[in-house]
Design a protein around this motif. Structure first.
Motif: not given
Length: 224
Positions: A37, A40-41, A43-45, A47-48, A119, A122-123, A126
């Motif tokens: 988790e 993932l957080t 990696a999402t950051q 990506l943002g 992206r 990240v997918e 997830r």
């Protein structure tokens, strides 16, 4: 990227291997979910941030294109007014803008490619996390079942001398020993009583015989 490789390694681990290496597989499984988790957080950051850079590069590119179009319109206006020198100045500015456009386009394309790649990663991360969350209860149940099977096997085989079953078996053996001892004493006591009864019967019979002889003697004497 290292975080995606680590996720793949986590899913390659076999639950039996986890049980062998970890004192508490259930805690290890839960901690793995927490780590995923966090990954993932992160990696999402990332990506943002990449998407924000992509948007900034796109805006810069569009602004350069707009500037180029404006200089071209100004050059047309100058030509219509018969002022070629002014038109050349406008076109010179347009050429500079077009050169910037080429550089900005290259920067934007590079960032856009990175965003597309991030992206997709990240997918994928997830999806793996969701898969892990779905398997979490199953893996924990399997670990608990393995522990239960081990406890049962130890109880049956008596490997664990401290188990409740082992203590119960020892108590049963002690009770059986006490019962056997009590039965032995009972048998010995019964034999003594029987012997005493036989001797008593002999003494009684002797007294009866003596009384019978005495009475017969008296009766014989009286008849004479």
């Amino acid at each position: 990227m290292s975080i995606f490789k680590r996720v793949g390694d986590l899913f390659k681990a076999n639950v039996n291997d986890m049980i062998d290496r970890a004192e508490d597989p259930e805690k290890m499984i839960k901690q793995s979910i927490i780590d995923m988790e966090k990954q993932l957080t992160g990696a999402t950051q990332a990506l943002g941030q990449a998407m924000a850079s992509e948007k900034a590069a796109f805006n810069t590119l569009e602004k350069a294109k707009k500037t180029s179009s404006e200089w071209e319109e100004k050059a047309k206006i100058a030509l219509k007014a018969g002022n070629q020198e002014l038109a050349k100045k406008a076109l010179s500015a347009k050429v500079n803008s077009d050169q910037s456009i080429a550089s900005f386009q290259q920067t934007y394309d590079s960032i856009h490619g990175q965003v597309v790649d991030l992206r997709s990663r990240v997918e994928a991360l997830r999806a793996k996390l969701e898969e892990a969350q779905g398997q979490q209860n199953i893996l924990i149940a399997r670990a608990r079942t393995a522990d239960a099977q081990k406890d049962i096997a130890q109880a049956i085989s008596g490997v664990d001398s401290k188990s409740a079953f082992s203590r119960m078996e020892k108590m049963e053996r002690k009770i059986e020993e006490k019962e056997a001892e009590a039965q032995a004493f009972t048998n010995v006591s019964g034999d003594d009583i029987l012997a005493k009864d036989e001797f008593k019967e002999l003494a009684t019979n002797s007294s009866v015989d003596e009384e019978l002889a005495r009475l017969m003697a008296e009766m014989n004497s009286e008849s004479k």
